[in-house]
Structure formats: structure tokens, C-alpha cells
Motif scaffolding. Structure first.
Motif, PDB file in Angstrom:
ATOM      1  N   VAL A 243       0.820  -1.218   0.000  1.00 55.20           N
ATOM      2  CA  VAL A 243       0.000   0.000   0.000  1.00 55.20           C
ATOM      3  C   VAL A 243       0.852   1.265   0.000  1.00 55.20           C
ATOM      4  O   VAL A 243       0.321   2.375  -0.118  1.00 55.20           O
ATOM      5  CB  VAL A 243      -0.966   0.015   1.196  1.00 55.20           C
ATOM      6  CG1 VAL A 243      -1.952  -1.140   1.117  1.00 55.20           C
ATOM      7  CG2 VAL A 243      -0.197  -0.026   2.524  1.00 55.20           C
ATOM      8  N   ALA A 244       2.159   1.113   0.139  1.00 55.23           N
ATOM      9  CA  ALA A 244       3.068   2.265   0.126  1.00 55.23           C
ATOM     10  C   ALA A 244       4.478   1.733  -0.095  1.00 55.23           C
ATOM     11  O   ALA A 244       4.771   0.574   0.202  1.00 55.23           O
ATOM     12  CB  ALA A 244       2.990   3.050   1.431  1.00 55.23           C
ATOM     13  N   ARG A 245       5.324   2.578  -0.610  1.00 55.40           N
ATOM     14  CA  ARG A 245       6.731   2.210  -0.795  1.00 55.40           C
ATOM     15  C   ARG A 245       7.623   3.371  -0.393  1.00 55.40           C
ATOM     16  O   ARG A 245       7.314   4.527  -0.664  1.00 55.40           O
ATOM     17  CB  ARG A 245       7.024   1.845  -2.251  1.00 55.40           C
ATOM     18  CG  ARG A 245       6.515   0.480  -2.677  1.00 55.40           C
ATOM     19  CD  ARG A 245       7.024   0.109  -4.066  1.00 55.40           C
ATOM     20  NE  ARG A 245       6.506  -1.165  -4.525  1.00 55.40           N
ATOM     21  CZ  ARG A 245       7.084  -2.343  -4.294  1.00 55.40           C
ATOM     22  NH1 ARG A 245       8.215  -2.392  -3.610  1.00 55.40           N
ATOM     23  NH2 ARG A 245       6.542  -3.463  -4.755  1.00 55.40           N
ATOM     24  N   HIS A 246       8.717   3.020   0.264  1.00 52.28           N
ATOM     25  CA  HIS A 246       9.741   4.024   0.516  1.00 52.28           C
ATOM     26  C   HIS A 246      10.371   4.435  -0.810  1.00 52.28           C
ATOM     27  O   HIS A 246      10.385   3.654  -1.777  1.00 52.28           O
ATOM     28  CB  HIS A 246      10.828   3.478   1.436  1.00 52.28           C
ATOM     29  CG  HIS A 246      10.335   3.087   2.792  1.00 52.28           C
ATOM     30  ND1 HIS A 246       9.309   3.745   3.435  1.00 52.28           N
ATOM     31  CD2 HIS A 246      10.724   2.101   3.650  1.00 52.28           C
ATOM     32  CE1 HIS A 246       9.094   3.198   4.615  1.00 52.28           C
ATOM     33  NE2 HIS A 246       9.935   2.195   4.768  1.00 52.28           N
ATOM     34  N   GLY A 247      10.890   5.639  -0.829  1.00 54.97           N
ATOM     35  CA  GLY A 247      11.587   6.106  -2.013  1.00 54.97           C
ATOM     36  C   GLY A 247      13.062   5.744  -1.969  1.00 54.97           C
ATOM     37  O   GLY A 247      13.600   5.325  -0.939  1.00 54.97           O
ATOM     38  N   ILE A 248      13.704   5.897  -3.093  1.00 48.63           N
ATOM     39  CA  ILE A 248      15.141   5.663  -3.216  1.00 48.63           C
ATOM     40  C   ILE A 248      15.776   6.921  -3.790  1.00 48.63           C
ATOM     41  O   ILE A 248      15.314   7.448  -4.810  1.00 48.63           O
ATOM     42  CB  ILE A 248      15.433   4.462  -4.127  1.00 48.63           C
ATOM     43  CG1 ILE A 248      14.892   3.174  -3.488  1.00 48.63           C
ATOM     44  CG2 ILE A 248      16.929   4.338  -4.413  1.00 48.63           C
ATOM     45  CD1 ILE A 248      14.918   1.985  -4.411  1.00 48.63           C
TER      46      ILE A 248
ATOM     47  N   THR B  10       9.625   9.144   3.252  1.00 49.76           N
ATOM     48  CA  THR B  10       8.701  10.191   2.819  1.00 49.76           C
ATOM     49  C   THR B  10       9.481  11.292   2.115  1.00 49.76           C
ATOM     50  O   THR B  10      10.716  11.314   2.113  1.00 49.76           O
ATOM     51  CB  THR B  10       7.926  10.799   4.000  1.00 49.76           C
ATOM     52  OG1 THR B  10       8.821  11.619   4.778  1.00 49.76           O
ATOM     53  CG2 THR B  10       7.299   9.740   4.895  1.00 49.76           C
ATOM     54  N   ALA B  11       8.739  12.249   1.586  1.00 45.10           N
ATOM     55  CA  ALA B  11       9.374  13.385   0.911  1.00 45.10           C
ATOM     56  C   ALA B  11      10.202  14.217   1.886  1.00 45.10           C
ATOM     57  O   ALA B  11      11.152  14.895   1.481  1.00 45.10           O
ATOM     58  CB  ALA B  11       8.315  14.249   0.239  1.00 45.10           C
ATOM     59  N   ALA B  12       9.865  14.182   3.165  1.00 40.84           N
ATOM     60  CA  ALA B  12      10.605  14.966   4.154  1.00 40.84           C
ATOM     61  C   ALA B  12      12.045  14.478   4.266  1.00 40.84           C
ATOM     62  O   ALA B  12      12.991  15.288   4.298  1.00 40.84           O
ATOM     63  CB  ALA B  12       9.914  14.885   5.516  1.00 40.84           C
ATOM     64  N   GLU B  13      12.238  13.159   4.331  1.00 47.91           N
ATOM     65  CA  GLU B  13      13.601  12.619   4.394  1.00 47.91           C
ATOM     66  C   GLU B  13      14.345  12.831   3.087  1.00 47.91           C
ATOM     67  O   GLU B  13      15.556  13.084   3.082  1.00 47.91           O
ATOM     68  CB  GLU B  13      13.557  11.122   4.750  1.00 47.91           C
ATOM     69  CG  GLU B  13      13.195  10.815   6.186  1.00 47.91           C
ATOM     70  CD  GLU B  13      11.710  10.914   6.472  1.00 47.91           C
ATOM     71  OE1 GLU B  13      11.314  10.931   7.651  1.00 47.91           O
ATOM     72  OE2 GLU B  13      10.910  10.979   5.496  1.00 47.91           O
ATOM     73  N   GLU B  14      13.630  12.757   1.991  1.00 41.63           N
ATOM     74  CA  GLU B  14      14.255  13.029   0.692  1.00 41.63           C
ATOM     75  C   GLU B  14      14.792  14.451   0.656  1.00 41.63           C
ATOM     76  O   GLU B  14      15.925  14.706   0.211  1.00 41.63           O
ATOM     77  CB  GLU B  14      13.239  12.812  -0.418  1.00 41.63           C
ATOM     78  CG  GLU B  14      13.798  12.903  -1.824  1.00 41.63           C
ATOM     79  CD  GLU B  14      12.754  12.594  -2.877  1.00 41.63           C
ATOM     80  OE1 GLU B  14      13.139  12.125  -3.960  1.00 41.63           O
ATOM     81  OE2 GLU B  14      11.549  12.821  -2.632  1.00 41.63           O
ATOM     82  N   ALA B  15      14.011  15.398   1.158  1.00 43.34           N
ATOM     83  CA  ALA B  15      14.438  16.806   1.198  1.00 43.34           C
ATOM     84  C   ALA B  15      15.586  16.998   2.174  1.00 43.34           C
ATOM     85  O   ALA B  15      16.516  17.789   1.924  1.00 43.34           O
ATOM     86  CB  ALA B  15      13.258  17.688   1.575  1.00 43.34           C
ATOM     87  N   GLU B  16      15.543  16.288   3.297  1.00 40.59           N
ATOM     88  CA  GLU B  16      16.613  16.390   4.290  1.00 40.59           C
ATOM     89  C   GLU B  16      17.947  15.933   3.709  1.00 40.59           C
ATOM     90  O   GLU B  16      18.984  16.578   3.904  1.00 40.59           O
ATOM     91  CB  GLU B  16      16.249  15.554   5.520  1.00 40.59           C
ATOM     92  CG  GLU B  16      17.263  15.625   6.646  1.00 40.59           C
ATOM     93  CD  GLU B  16      16.831  14.798   7.857  1.00 40.59           C
ATOM     94  OE1 GLU B  16      17.713  14.498   8.691  1.00 40.59           O
ATOM     95  OE2 GLU B  16      15.636  14.447   7.964  1.00 40.59           O
TER      96      GLU B  16
END
Length: 377
Positions: A173-178, A253-259
Motif C-alpha cells: 500500500v506504500a513504498r519508501h523512495g530511493i 517520505t518526501a521529508a527525508e528526501e528533502a533532508e
């Protein structure tokens, strides 16, 4: 395929698996596309085939009419595998079948097409139009097909991805990003003995960067930063003038991607005479469960139970798929609808035969039932 049987479905899976198709073998991938195209033409699908580029195979789309018009379902699969030709072959032993790509994800492709063939053979059709989209380069991040996937996704009500079920039969139902970043440091070479003081070490500067970036790892948040490749220097008796590294991160999430992006772009200069260059690499955006995805899951879980093999639950997957692209766009995406098995990317990759019949029946029921007013669509 008028009558669905485990034996017939295993034959269908075997036909896909025995066409070897490592990503870097465009001809092999295109032979899989030929096979899929033939099956889809056999049920009256309109075929669109985009020639491959950059050394990859073709993108194949087969459009199957529904009983209702309008935006339909995008069914996503990929034709490439990580296994080079001749690595190992198909075999069936007991309650399992083994083969290159059988779990990831030719088994799911075979079941999805078989479900559509079954409906066609019985004079039935999907409720909504179904676009079967087969991708040639998913195992390397879908560099030549991402734009096409995203464009297709925006034309559809929902995306169904027949990547394998995880953890014994859970739907995704969801996937982490890479996220990937390429980092390069450029220093000044010098003789490491006689003129050491005149050199500026690119490797030492990179070492500071590695420590800083890996320190971002936060296991409770499922935020993992790994510098897995480092290459620097040309001789032991020379101050290294250049060093290259690849930063690979799992971003929930997008927050960690931005971090991570902010940290990479703000890497401090520890030696004023060493320059650092950074550039983004191939990645996949995270997608999170939404109420629309929950509604899709609930409907699929109900059908799975009716078909004799209940879902083992829902999961957030760490590995990427093309569902990352569709889900990140806000298109309701249910992933992990394929086979149950294990051993992905190994010579012991397998599927459990018990899943073939009930999961194919479930896919057929999804095609027949999903439409306006069902599962939030």
C-alpha cells in the motif's frame, strides 16, 4: 484460457520465464515483449509499442476495452530481470517453481494476462478499460520509461502493479523512495613522500563527507543512508587528486528526501583547496498510503478471501517499483498483487504454486468489479 488451472497457469508462467531478458539485453527483453504482444492481440487488445532507446528494450502497451468508457486501470509490469543469460533455468520441484525472474516479476505478468485471457474466453470483459503496460528497464530504475509511466498514470483512475506479494502474501500500500547522489571531490596530486605537503587529498575530503551523510541514518524513521561505492586515488605513493562516491538512501517520505538533498548540497569544505561536486542519480519518489489506496486494498483483500487465498495483510515496502512513480503522482496505486514466493535476485528465486490459481482469479475479479462507485473510484 477458458478454464483456470494450476497446471495451465504454470505453463503460462514458464513461457514467460524461459525467455531470458536481463535488462542489458534489449533483444531478449523485446522477445518478452513479442510474447506479451501476441497474448494481448489474441484477446483483441490494441497494441502500442514504443521502440527502446539508450540501449533498453521497447515499451509495450496493450489496451483492453471495458464494458464502460472513460479513464480505466493501468496494469503495470516489467519484462526485464537481473539475471544474465544462462545463470539458471526453469524447474518445478514439489510445491515450488524456480526460474530467472519468476518471482520478480514474470509470474505476476503471466497471471495478469491470464486473468484477461480468461475473461475474454468466457465472453466477459473488464468493467473499465485496462491498459497493460510492460516496462523494459525497471531493474535499473526505469530511466528510459519513467516519463511514459507517469504520463500513462495520469490518464487512468488507478494503477495496479503485479510485483510480487511480500512477507507471505501481503499487498503493498506504500513504498519508501530511493535517492541516489553522485559525489566527486577534486584535490591536488603530489608525491606522497618528497612533496606530501603540496598535495590536497580528495580521499580525505570524501571521508568527511561520508561520515556526515551516513550520520543522517535514523533507523526508527526507516531513513537509511549508505555510501556503498567509493573510488579514489591512482597510486599508493601519490596524494589522491580525485575521489568518487555514490550515496544510496532509503527515504520513507518526501521529508527525508528533502533532508538528504539539503545535506548533500550543503556539504562543508574541510580543505579550502579541495572542491566538491554533487549531482543527483536515478531515484524513485516515495509514495504513502492514502484513503483511496486503503479503499483499493480493502476491495482487493475482500476478493482475495473470496477466491480462496486471503491477503496476509498490507505492508510498506522498502524496495522500489514503478508503482513509486504512479503513487507519488497521487494516482491510487495498489502494488504487490503478483505471486507469493521468495529469493528475488538470487538463483533460488521461486513462486509457490498454491498462489497461481487464487491470485489469478482475484485479478480477474478486480478487472470485472473496479469502476465508478467501487473502492473509491
Amino acid at each position: 484460457m477458458r478454464d483456470l488451472t494450476t497446471e495451465g497457469l504454470l505453463d503460462a508462467v514458464r513461457a514467460w520465464v524461459e525467455i531470458e531478458s536481463p535488462t542489458n539485453d534489449a533483444a531478449g527483453v523485446n522477445r518478452v515483449a513479442d510474447h506479451a504482444e501476441g497474448l494481448l492481440r489474441g484477446i483483441g487488445a490494441a497494441i502500442e509499442r514504443t521502440p527502446g532507446r539508450d540501449g533498453y528494450g521497447d515499451i509495450l502497451i496493450g489496451r483492453v476495452q471495458g464494458t464502460e468508457d472513460g479513464p480505466g486501470l493501468l496494469l503495470l509490469g516489467h519484462m526485464d530481470t537481473v539475471h544474465q543469460r544462462g545463470t539458471f533455468g526453469f524447474r518445478a520441484e514439489g510445491e515450488r517453481a524456480y526460474g530467472p525472474g519468476i518471482y520478480d516479476m514474470k509470474g505476476g505478468n503471466a497471471m495478469a494476462v491470464a486473468a484477461l485471457q480468461h475473461l475474454h474466453a468466457q465472453g466477459r470483459r473488464p468493467r473499465l478499460p485496462v491498459s497493460v503496460m510492460m516496462i523494459p528497464d525497471e531493474e535499473v530504475g526505469s530511466p528510459s520509461s519513467r516519463a511514459a509511466i507517469e504520463a500513462e498514470a495520469l490518464r487512468h483512475r488507478a494503477a495496479l502493479v503485479v510485483e510480487p506479494s511480500g512477507e507471505g502474501g501481503k499487498f503493498t500500500v506504500a513504498r519508501h523512495g530511493i535517492a541516489r547522489w553522485h559525489i566527486r571531490t577534486i584535490g591536488r596530486p603530489a608525491h606522497a613522500g618528497a612533496y606530501h605537503a603540496e598535495g590536497r587529498s580528495a580521499v580525505r575530503e570524501m571521508a568527511h563527507h561520508i561520515l556526515a551523510l551516513e550520520a543522517l541514518t535514523d533507523h526508527p524513521r526507516n531513513f537509511f543512508v549508505n555510501i556503498g561505492i567509493v573510488q579514489g586515488g591512482t597510486h599508493e605513493n601519490m596524494v589522491p587528486a580525485e575521489c568518487n562516491a555514490i550515496c544510496y538512501a532509503l527515504v520513507p517520505t518526501a521529508a527525508e528526501e528533502a533532508e538528504l538533498r539539503a545535506a548533500v548540497q550543503a556539504l562543508p569544505r574541510h580543505d579550502a583547496d579541495v572542491r566538491t561536486e554533487v549531482s543527483p542519480g536515478l531515484g524513485r519518489p516515495p509514495f504513502v498510503k492514502t484513503p483511496a489506496i486503503q479503499a483499493l486494498y480493502d476491495h482487493a483483500a475482500m476478493l482475495a478471501a473470496e477466491c480462496g487465498l486471503p491477503s496476509a495483510g498490507e505492508r510498506v515496502a522498502g524496495g522500489g517499483s514503478d508503482g513509486n512513480f504512479t503513487g507519488a503522482l497521487g494516482v491510487p496505486t495498489l502494488d504487490g498483487l503478483g505471486v507469493i514466493g521468495g529469493g528475488p535476485h538470487t538463483r533460488e528465486e521461486y513462486v509457490e504454486l498454491r498462489c497461481l490459481l487464487p491470485r489469478t482469479r482475484m485479478l480477474a475479479r478486480l478487472f470485472e468489479t473496479l469502476g465508478a462507485g467501487v473502492a473509491g473510484l
